[in-house]
Design an enzyme around this catalytic site. Structure first.
Site, PDB file in Angstrom:
ATOM      1  N   ASP A  26      13.400  -0.280  -2.466  1.00  0.00           N
ATOM      2  CA  ASP A  26      12.555  -1.236  -1.754  1.00  0.00           C
ATOM      3  C   ASP A  26      13.381  -2.486  -1.453  1.00  0.00           C
ATOM      4  O   ASP A  26      13.779  -3.199  -2.377  1.00  0.00           O
ATOM      5  CB  ASP A  26      11.347  -1.562  -2.659  1.00  0.00           C
ATOM      6  CG  ASP A  26      10.502  -2.706  -2.121  1.00  0.00           C
ATOM      7  OD1 ASP A  26      10.633  -3.025  -0.928  1.00  0.00           O
ATOM      8  OD2 ASP A  26       9.712  -3.250  -2.912  1.00  0.00           O
ATOM      9  N   ASN A  28      12.341  -5.099   0.596  1.00  0.00           N
ATOM     10  CA  ASN A  28      11.599  -6.320   0.938  1.00  0.00           C
ATOM     11  C   ASN A  28      10.528  -6.700  -0.074  1.00  0.00           C
ATOM     12  O   ASN A  28       9.687  -7.561   0.184  1.00  0.00           O
ATOM     13  CB  ASN A  28      10.985  -6.202   2.344  1.00  0.00           C
ATOM     14  CG  ASN A  28       9.967  -5.075   2.413  1.00  0.00           C
ATOM     15  OD1 ASN A  28       9.762  -4.371   1.419  1.00  0.00           O
ATOM     16  ND2 ASN A  28       9.344  -4.909   3.548  1.00  0.00           N
ATOM     17  N   ASP A  30       7.850  -5.200  -1.318  1.00  0.00           N
ATOM     18  CA  ASP A  30       6.420  -4.874  -1.228  1.00  0.00           C
ATOM     19  C   ASP A  30       6.046  -3.682  -2.120  1.00  0.00           C
ATOM     20  O   ASP A  30       4.924  -3.178  -2.061  1.00  0.00           O
ATOM     21  CB  ASP A  30       6.007  -4.612   0.229  1.00  0.00           C
ATOM     22  CG  ASP A  30       6.730  -3.413   0.825  1.00  0.00           C
ATOM     23  OD1 ASP A  30       7.561  -2.782   0.124  1.00  0.00           O
ATOM     24  OD2 ASP A  30       6.472  -3.085   2.001  1.00  0.00           O
ATOM     25  N   ASP A  34      12.049   1.578   1.653  1.00  0.00           N
ATOM     26  CA  ASP A  34      12.115   1.411   3.105  1.00  0.00           C
ATOM     27  C   ASP A  34      13.501   1.782   3.634  1.00  0.00           C
ATOM     28  O   ASP A  34      14.423   2.082   2.862  1.00  0.00           O
ATOM     29  CB  ASP A  34      11.726  -0.027   3.502  1.00  0.00           C
ATOM     30  CG  ASP A  34      12.408  -1.045   2.590  1.00  0.00           C
ATOM     31  OD1 ASP A  34      13.635  -0.930   2.422  1.00  0.00           O
ATOM     32  OD2 ASP A  34      11.719  -1.923   2.030  1.00  0.00           O
ATOM     33  N   ASP A 213       8.080  20.749   8.805  1.00  0.00           N
ATOM     34  CA  ASP A 213       7.018  20.901   7.821  1.00  0.00           C
ATOM     35  C   ASP A 213       6.150  22.118   8.134  1.00  0.00           C
ATOM     36  O   ASP A 213       5.758  22.317   9.299  1.00  0.00           O
ATOM     37  CB  ASP A 213       6.175  19.617   7.869  1.00  0.00           C
ATOM     38  CG  ASP A 213       5.189  19.512   6.737  1.00  0.00           C
ATOM     39  OD1 ASP A 213       5.633  19.314   5.592  1.00  0.00           O
ATOM     40  OD2 ASP A 213       3.970  19.598   6.990  1.00  0.00           O
ATOM     41  N   HIS A 340       9.723  16.994  -3.167  1.00  0.00           N
ATOM     42  CA  HIS A 340       8.637  16.048  -3.388  1.00  0.00           C
ATOM     43  C   HIS A 340       7.279  16.719  -3.610  1.00  0.00           C
ATOM     44  O   HIS A 340       6.270  16.028  -3.692  1.00  0.00           O
ATOM     45  CB  HIS A 340       8.562  15.112  -2.176  1.00  0.00           C
ATOM     46  CG  HIS A 340       8.241  15.866  -0.914  1.00  0.00           C
ATOM     47  ND1 HIS A 340       9.109  16.767  -0.331  1.00  0.00           N
ATOM     48  CD2 HIS A 340       7.126  15.909  -0.153  1.00  0.00           C
ATOM     49  CE1 HIS A 340       8.552  17.308   0.725  1.00  0.00           C
ATOM     50  NE2 HIS A 340       7.352  16.797   0.869  1.00  0.00           N
TER      51      HIS A 340
END
Ligand code: NOJ
Length: 544
Positions: A26, A28, A30, A34, A213, A340
């Protein structure tokens, strides 16, 4: 064609590293990873020794399925950054000699996609037929598990029926995942044209390939017939798991999906040297068809088989040999041990020692390996308290099924949020981060990370391991899987002890071999008979 030094296409000689953008880094503050975070960590990825990254979705999305519900195929969600950030990511990735593969989700959009908004607005909207709408009560099956009035008996992978009624127009629409993920109608040529354009959009921006996918779901039975009941369904399925109680006969893997995939391949082939990877399950004889008649479909239909065979020499060898035997000569194998959607490999295979052996297996078989972020640290399933579960699969089908456990933040260091973010992350950091993290392992000569780096380095430097042929070696040592990897320049033996006991393995034809690497990272002898410790694997160079 641009080929690697050993003159194979890049997607054959590379190792792919999967980044789940929400959980990698991350930048930034939040609490969500990203694109700029990924850029910050590109040197780490390059130094690990892989040659390609695959990013799970970063498109604008309401995030009901954490990005697998796309509201715009041609942009970046502000949560992850901007198109400019993406362009920079492509440049920075390429500048390090790495390829970049992105996810493409063709089966369904988000219900917030403008196409679906139009489609649901009226029965005569020009985009009505871009999705799959049916009037109530066409079901031919009185035993429809989902209830009366549904167009057929199909279930959603995430629980409940695959149909949702839209009162505004009085029809049901199909969604094989949550109701916020309506299935596109790929039998409509306008959908094909529009979706092919989304591929070109990213190809022009320089991406090297796509991971597609649930590609086999795109084309369904023309008549949307009821699926048969699965006689082997587990009796313990939650009541709303309709999908699990049926066979996947008509909702996926239809013969005419291959024509579509050939067209998708045609789009990739308009550009130089791009690669198509498909998320595909199913029995081997049907799975192998996704390579195409003569290599004109997918370069790599993902092979997940090793994830679920018993963790034993016999189970693993059986799966590898079956695959090798089923592949047509032009087809290149590949192996996946974590992603994942599945429990972490260290948890699934029973611990860190087993995970080390699995690492050696994955990186020494013939075929392109895909490695899931954090597996190189031996990350295990995180504990997610029931009230913190965010994955729709976990929310709908029970705590035991949540995929949040394998999506916890990457463990960079021992600072409060593992160096992933200065603030509380979207999923809790795994409890072991203070000891299991990149920083702690980077200079530890015995760590999992060191093992991965050494394995990747050896694979890069040894054509026999990267692209050589594979042949199994039958040995008397119980629960040991031994195989030979051969190129014109060298011959390697990989000997893996899947048992929790010491084993003696003799090299074929009484030859001697030098140990290049052990999963224990502590030996380099030259010998004829190797004593393997519990769950130890070794790679040897054969002499003479
Ligand atoms: C497969 C993806 O890997 C998974 O994460 C996602 O939830 C479903 N497809 C639906 O897109």
């Amino acid at each position: 064609m641009h080929t690697s030094p050993n003159s194979k296409p890049w997607w054959q000689s590379c190792v792919v590293y999967q980044v789940y953008p929400r959980s990698f880094k991350d930048s930034n503050g939040d609490g969500v990873g990203d694109l700029n975070g990924i850029i910050e960590k590109l040197d780490y990825i390059r130094d690990l020794g892989v040659q390609a990254i695959w990013l799970s979705p970063f498109y604008p999305s309401p995030m009901v399925d954490f990005g697998y519900d796309i509201a715009d195929y041609c942009d970046v969600d502000p949560l992850f950054g901007s198109l400019d950030d993406f362009d920079r990511l492509v440049r920075e990735t390429h500048a390090r000699g790495l390829k970049i593969i992105i996810d493409w989700v063709p089966n369904h959009t988000s219900d917030q996609h403008p196409w679906f908004k139009e489609s649901r607005s009226s029965r005569d909207n020009p985009k009505r037929d871009w999705y799959i709408w049916r009037s109530p009560s066409l079901s031919q099956n009185s035993e429809n598990l989902g209830g009366d009035g549904l167009p057929n008996n199909w279930g959603s992978v995430f629980g409940g029926p695959a149909w949702t009624f839209d009162p505004h127009t009085g029809q049901y629409y199909l969604h094989q995942f949550v109701k916020e993920q309506p299935d596109l109608n790929w039998r409509n040529p306008e959908v094909q044209t529009a979706m092919f354009e989304t591929l070109r959009f990213w190809l022009r921006r320089g991406v090297d390939g796509f991971r597609m996918d649930v590609i086999a779901m795109t084309v369904k039975d023309k008549e949307l017939r009821d699926n048969p009941t699965n006689p082997n369904a587990s009796p313990n399925l939650p009541p709303n798991d309709i999908y699990g109680r049926l066979l996947e006969k008509y909702n996926l893997d239809q013969d005419d999906v291959h024509e579509l995939i050939r067209q998708i391949r045609g789009v990739l082939d308009e550009f130089d040297d791009r690669c198509g990877i498909g998320e595909l399950w199913g029995p081997l004889p049907r799975w192998v068809r996704y390579y195409g008649q003569n290599g004109d479909e997918l370069h790599l239909p993902f092979n997940f088989r090793l994830m679920w065979v018993p963790f034993s020499a016999e189970g693993i060898r059986g799966s590898v040999d079956e695959l090798e035997a089923a592949l047509p000569p032009f087809a290149w194998p590949n192996y996946v041990l974590g992603n994942h959607d599945q429990p972490r490999l260290a948890t699934r295979f029973g611990g860190q020692s087993q995970a080390r052996l699995a690492a050696m297996l994955l990186l020494t078989l013939r075929g392109t390996p895909t490695l899931y972020y954090g597996d190189e640290l031996g990350m295990e399933n995180g504990y997610i308290p029931p009230e913190k579960v965010v994955d729709p699969q976990g929310k709908n089908l029970g705590h035991a099924r949540t995929r949040d456990v394998c999506r916890t933040p990457m463990q960079w260091d021992d600072s409060p949020f593992a160096g992933f973010s200065p603030n509380e992350p979207w999923l809790p950091v795994s409890a072991d981060f203070q000891t299991r993290n990149m920083n702690a392992q980077a200079d530890d000569p015995a760590s999992m990370l060191t093992l991965y780096r050494r394995l990747l380095q050896l694979r890069r430097e040894t054509p026999a391991l990267a692209v050589g042929s594979y042949s199994p070696v039958t040995v008397s040592a119980e629960n040991c899987f031994v195989y030979r990897r051969t190129s014109d320049r060298a011959e390697c033996i990989v000997a893996l002890n899947f048992s929790a006991e010491n084993r003696q393995v003799s090299l074929p034809n009484a030859r001697r071999g030098k140990i290049l690497l052990s999963t224990h990272l502590d030996r380099h002898e030259t010998l004829e008979t190797i004593s393997l410790r519990p769950f130890e694997g070794v790679i040897l160079a054969l002499e003479g």
